[in-house]
Write an enzyme that holds these catalytic residues in place. Structure first.
Site, PDB file in Angstrom:
ATOM      1  N   ARG A 253       0.810  -1.220   0.000  1.00  0.00           N
ATOM      2  CA  ARG A 253       0.000   0.000   0.000  1.00  0.00           C
ATOM      3  C   ARG A 253       0.847   1.277   0.000  1.00  0.00           C
ATOM      4  O   ARG A 253       0.337   2.356  -0.258  1.00  0.00           O
ATOM      5  CB  ARG A 253      -0.917   0.024   1.231  1.00  0.00           C
ATOM      6  CG  ARG A 253      -1.974  -1.063   1.254  1.00  0.00           C
ATOM      7  CD  ARG A 253      -2.803  -0.976   2.535  1.00  0.00           C
ATOM      8  NE  ARG A 253      -3.904  -1.917   2.544  1.00  0.00           N
ATOM      9  CZ  ARG A 253      -3.810  -3.184   2.892  1.00  0.00           C
ATOM     10  NH1 ARG A 253      -2.638  -3.668   3.269  1.00  0.00           N
ATOM     11  NH2 ARG A 253      -4.853  -3.978   2.872  1.00  0.00           N
TER      12      ARG A 253
ATOM     13  N   HIS B  47      -2.440 -15.511   6.041  1.00  0.00           N
ATOM     14  CA  HIS B  47      -2.825 -15.286   4.649  1.00  0.00           C
ATOM     15  C   HIS B  47      -2.126 -16.227   3.670  1.00  0.00           C
ATOM     16  O   HIS B  47      -2.073 -15.957   2.475  1.00  0.00           O
ATOM     17  CB  HIS B  47      -2.545 -13.826   4.258  1.00  0.00           C
ATOM     18  CG  HIS B  47      -3.396 -12.847   5.007  1.00  0.00           C
ATOM     19  ND1 HIS B  47      -2.962 -11.572   5.346  1.00  0.00           N
ATOM     20  CD2 HIS B  47      -4.654 -12.956   5.509  1.00  0.00           C
ATOM     21  CE1 HIS B  47      -3.925 -10.947   6.005  1.00  0.00           C
ATOM     22  NE2 HIS B  47      -4.958 -11.763   6.118  1.00  0.00           N
TER      23      HIS B  47
ATOM     24  N   CYS C  87      -6.962 -29.464 -10.699  1.00  0.00           N
ATOM     25  CA  CYS C  87      -6.712 -30.821 -10.188  1.00  0.00           C
ATOM     26  C   CYS C  87      -6.117 -30.829  -8.783  1.00  0.00           C
ATOM     27  O   CYS C  87      -5.937 -31.895  -8.199  1.00  0.00           O
ATOM     28  CB  CYS C  87      -5.803 -31.592 -11.141  1.00  0.00           C
ATOM     29  SG  CYS C  87      -4.082 -31.000 -11.177  1.00  0.00           S
TER      30      CYS C  87
END
EC number: 2.3.1.286
Length: 254
Positions: free
Chosen positions: A44, A127, A138
């Site tokens: 950020r 996270h 798959c």
């Protein structure tokens, strides 16, 4: 490095060390700021990846499904930054504190794996981790080391089955992995001290971990360069670089 700290910061470190010595089960909660000294800019911040890439275009599950090539342009940039980063003294200090029994766990919002690279063993990745890759179709695991050999034209990275390969990280709009949630809040329920490092407290639900510790009568030490949303929650707030503060704290606790 400690010589760069002011007299007031040294006094705050002494106060924090006194609190830490009394703790039975200290934990750390870390965010992007702990990895900035390693050369990983906060996404950020000015110069961060969100200046070059719009997160709505590259960091959502919908984008991964509908515009995988665009997402992989961002991922190549991010993973290249991570691959060239190494643990800094803040990571090393936390690893050493864990090794000597002064830290029970690290709960991190970061996906760069630098805590583990520094030697921390009990790391809960809120996270996910960018070095774990799997196919969306798959579910086969893929080797992250291959990224360095992939031509830039190979975007997105496709599995042999034709599915798109993705990193095992939480994109915007995705749920926090259940195991990470369960382990994080189980640890927070046991902790009597939380050391918050390099996070402004704006990202939920990770920002509720310190409040969980405080609600049970625990203490909080905050290490951040600037102000945060934690307000007066911290018992000690040290406004200085974590790469200087954490080694200085560790030295006092050894």
């Amino acid at each position: 490095m400690g010589n760069d700290l002011t007299k007031a910061q040294h006094a705050a470190i002494e106060e924090a060390a006194a609190i830490w010595r009394e703790a039975r089960c200290p934990i750390a909660s870390t965010g992007a700021g702990i990895s900035v000294p390693s050369g990983i800019p906060d996404f950020r911040s000015p110069g961060g990846l969100w200046e070059k890439h719009d997160p709505a275009e590259v960091a959502t599950l919908q984008a991964l499904r509908s515009r995988p090539a665009r997402v992989w342009e961002f991922l190549f940039d991010a993973l290249d930054i991570f691959a060239n980063a190494a643990p800094n003294p803040a990571h090393t200090a936390l690893a050493e504190l864990e090794r000597t029994g002064r830290l029970a766990a690290v709960i991190t919002q970061n996906i760069d794996g630098l805590h583990q690279a520094a030697g921390s063993r009990n790391v809960i990745e809120f996270h996910g981790n960018s070095t774990r890759l799997y196919c969306m179709r798959c579910k086969r695991d893929h080797d992250a080391a291959r990224i360095t050999t992939l031509p830039s034209a190979d975007r997105p990275w496709e599995c042999e089955c034709g599915g798109v390969v993705r990193p095992d990280i939480v994109f915007f709009g995705e749920q926090i992995p259940r195991d990470a949630m369960t382990r994080s809040f189980a640890v927070a329920q046991e902790a009597d001290l939380v050391i918050v490092v390099g996070t402004s407290g704006e990202v939920a639900p990770a920002n509720t971990i310190p409040a969980t510790v405080k609600a049970r009568g625990g203490k909080m030490i905050e290490v951040n360069l600037g102000p945060s949303t934690f307000g007066t929650m911290a018992d000690v707030a040290i406004r200085a670089g974590c790469e200087a503060v954490l080694p200085a704290l560790a030295k006092r606790l050894m």
